[in-house]
Design an enzyme around this catalytic site. Structure first.
Site, PDB file in Angstrom:
ATOM      1  N   ARG A  27       0.840  -1.208   0.000  1.00 37.19           N
ATOM      2  CA  ARG A  27       0.000   0.000   0.000  1.00 37.19           C
ATOM      3  C   ARG A  27       0.877   1.261   0.000  1.00 37.19           C
ATOM      4  O   ARG A  27       1.014   1.945  -0.999  1.00 37.19           O
ATOM      5  CB  ARG A  27      -0.966  -0.040   1.210  1.00 37.19           C
ATOM      6  CG  ARG A  27      -2.088   0.972   1.161  1.00 37.19           C
ATOM      7  CD  ARG A  27      -1.719   2.375   1.586  1.00 37.19           C
ATOM      8  NE  ARG A  27      -1.121   2.442   2.917  1.00 37.19           N
ATOM      9  CZ  ARG A  27      -0.535   3.536   3.389  1.00 37.19           C
ATOM     10  NH1 ARG A  27      -0.453   4.638   2.666  1.00 37.19           N
ATOM     11  NH2 ARG A  27       0.020   3.541   4.593  1.00 37.19           N
ATOM     12  N   ASP A  28       1.532   1.539   1.117  1.00 35.11           N
ATOM     13  CA  ASP A  28       2.367   2.748   1.193  1.00 35.11           C
ATOM     14  C   ASP A  28       3.518   2.636   0.199  1.00 35.11           C
ATOM     15  O   ASP A  28       3.905   3.620  -0.440  1.00 35.11           O
ATOM     16  CB  ASP A  28       2.915   2.887   2.628  1.00 35.11           C
ATOM     17  CG  ASP A  28       3.166   4.322   3.031  1.00 35.11           C
ATOM     18  OD1 ASP A  28       3.079   5.209   2.176  1.00 35.11           O
ATOM     19  OD2 ASP A  28       3.444   4.558   4.221  1.00 35.11           O
ATOM     20  N   HIS A 219       5.201   4.447  12.689  1.00 35.36           N
ATOM     21  CA  HIS A 219       5.236   4.386  11.222  1.00 35.36           C
ATOM     22  C   HIS A 219       6.276   5.399  10.753  1.00 35.36           C
ATOM     23  O   HIS A 219       5.972   6.578  10.571  1.00 35.36           O
ATOM     24  CB  HIS A 219       3.821   4.730  10.715  1.00 35.36           C
ATOM     25  CG  HIS A 219       3.651   4.733   9.234  1.00 35.36           C
ATOM     26  ND1 HIS A 219       3.007   3.723   8.549  1.00 35.36           N
ATOM     27  CD2 HIS A 219       3.992   5.645   8.276  1.00 35.36           C
ATOM     28  CE1 HIS A 219       2.968   4.010   7.254  1.00 35.36           C
ATOM     29  NE2 HIS A 219       3.552   5.173   7.070  1.00 35.36           N
ATOM     30  N   CYS A 252       4.842   9.239  -0.151  1.00 32.87           N
ATOM     31  CA  CYS A 252       3.433   9.617  -0.098  1.00 32.87           C
ATOM     32  C   CYS A 252       3.151  10.546  -1.268  1.00 32.87           C
ATOM     33  O   CYS A 252       3.846  11.551  -1.440  1.00 32.87           O
ATOM     34  CB  CYS A 252       3.106  10.313   1.224  1.00 32.87           C
ATOM     35  SG  CYS A 252       1.370  10.812   1.298  1.00 32.87           S
ATOM     36  N   ASN A 261       9.343   3.946   3.431  1.00 33.45           N
ATOM     37  CA  ASN A 261       9.224   3.601   4.849  1.00 33.45           C
ATOM     38  C   ASN A 261      10.501   2.906   5.319  1.00 33.45           C
ATOM     39  O   ASN A 261      11.310   2.447   4.514  1.00 33.45           O
ATOM     40  CB  ASN A 261       8.079   2.600   5.053  1.00 33.45           C
ATOM     41  CG  ASN A 261       6.733   3.185   4.724  1.00 33.45           C
ATOM     42  OD1 ASN A 261       6.375   3.305   3.571  1.00 33.45           O
ATOM     43  ND2 ASN A 261       6.000   3.565   5.746  1.00 33.45           N
TER      44      ASN A 261
END
Ligand code: HMG
Ligand code: MG
Length: 312
Positions: A27-28, A219, A252, A261
């Site tokens: 996802r990210d 996170h 993002c 991340n």
């Protein structure tokens, strides 16, 4: 002694025995990729992550497809993941997103708020208060249906437009998300500017205002190379849920200065070395990230992936 490809295990005092990794690579990690990743590649990526021992694999987002085109295939992807036997949370910003996720049988959702007004506008087209109002019926309906709800909070440590974000401002929105009924909170360092003292300070302030550590996950994005140090500070504080992205994929789309991340492999290397259990097979995970890097056409930014896949 350590096995080849694994660190020597030397436990340190004051750390949890086990950490749950909330894997966000699909996802990210992928949401910012310019070229569309085929749905079957995403499905195989998630299957491989589950096979490597990750028990929470965030699968996709039910957001507006124009806002995040890469994840526009959520309806096609999610059913392909049936029977994997792992938790597959999905991002849901509003009731429309919840309806889409429920239709497919999702049982774990995440709403995503912002500690700052600028990012709330850019990411959700709403003020902080308006976004909380948007989440309210989502969380209420999800909880009434027995779903697990995560509340992400972005820009907890700094914002590219507003600069430093005061801790009380973060605590206020964090508490508002929990007051809506979120089961857990994930503290996002969206642009990777946090340092360990700042992390400990925010966790301490949250505790002081009645938020227990066992409802908090962390996170970290790794823009400034601080993600692992920040994670260690959080573990020393008692945090046991850590978000990470296989191979260090990510960024993002609505915060341009954000890079990937914390890489899951870098995290697992450290936790294996500390004797903290994760249940993850580092070799299988690294092979997955090398495979994904081949699909994306560029090497993984993870130091551990590069070291373990280096050929003389
Ligand atoms: P909006 O334009 O204000 O939407 O966007 P709206 O409510 O005005 O609705 C406009 C149209 O969109 C309507 O259609 C809706 O039905 C449709 P029309 O009636 O005009 O035909 N629509 C939808 N369609 C499909 N799925 C939906 C949906 N919602 C409305 N869910 C909205 C508001 C929230 C939808 C938009 O801003 C959005 O999708 N934002 C998502 C942004 C995003 O996904 N960002 C990345 C995730 S956050 C992140 O990465 C940070 C994190 O990793 C933590 C960290 O690092 O800090 C989590
Ligand atoms: Mg993120």
């Amino acid at each position: 002694m350590s096995a080849p490809g694994l660190p020597m295990t030397v436990p340190a005092a004051g750390l949890p025995a086990r950490v749950r990794i909330h894997e966000v690579g699909a996802r990210d990690g992928l949401q910012n990729e310019k070229a569309t990743v085929p749905t079957e590649v995403k499905a195989e990526f998630i299957q491989r992550l589950a096979a490597a021992g990750l028990t929470t694999v965030e699968a996709t987002s039910f957001v507006h497809p124009k806002w995040v085109p890469q994840l526009a295939d959520a309806e096609d992807l999610y059913p392909r993941l049936a029977g994997l036997g792992v938790d597959l949370p999905v991002l849901v910003p509003n009731e429309r997103g919840l309806d889409r996720a429920r239709e497919l049988g999702a049982t774990r959702i995440a709403v995503f708020g912002s500690a700052t007004e600028t990012f709330a506008q850019r990411n959700l087209n709403r003020s902080v208060a308006e976004s909380l109002a948007m989440f309210e019926p989502v969380v209420a309906r999800a909880k009434a249906d027995g779903m697990h709800v995560r509340g992400y909070l972005s820009m907890c440590f700094g914002d590219p437009w507003e600069g430093a974000v005061p801790v009380p401002q973060v605590v206020r929105v964090a508490k508002a998300l929990l007051d809506l009924g979120c089961d857990e909170l994930s503290l996002g360092d969206t642009i990777g500017v946090a340092t360990p003292g700042h992390v400990a300070g925010l966790l301490g302030e949250l505790n002081a205002t009645g938020v227990p550590t066992d409802r908090i996950g962390v996170h970290f994005h790794d823009t400034y190379g601080q993600a692992l140090a920040n994670t260690l500070a959080a573990l020393q504080h008692g945090v046991t849920t850590v978000d990470a992205s296989a191979g260090g994929l990510g960024g993002c789309p609505y915060a341009k200065s954000a890079t990937g991340n914390l890489a899951t492999e870098d995290l697992v290397w450290m936790l294996d070395g500390l004797g903290v259990e994760t249940g993850v097979d580092l070799a299988a995970l690294t092979a997955t990230s090398v495979w994904m890097a081949d699909r994306l056409g560029r090497p993984s930014p993870s130091r551990t992936v590069r070291a373990l896949s280096h050929k003389e």
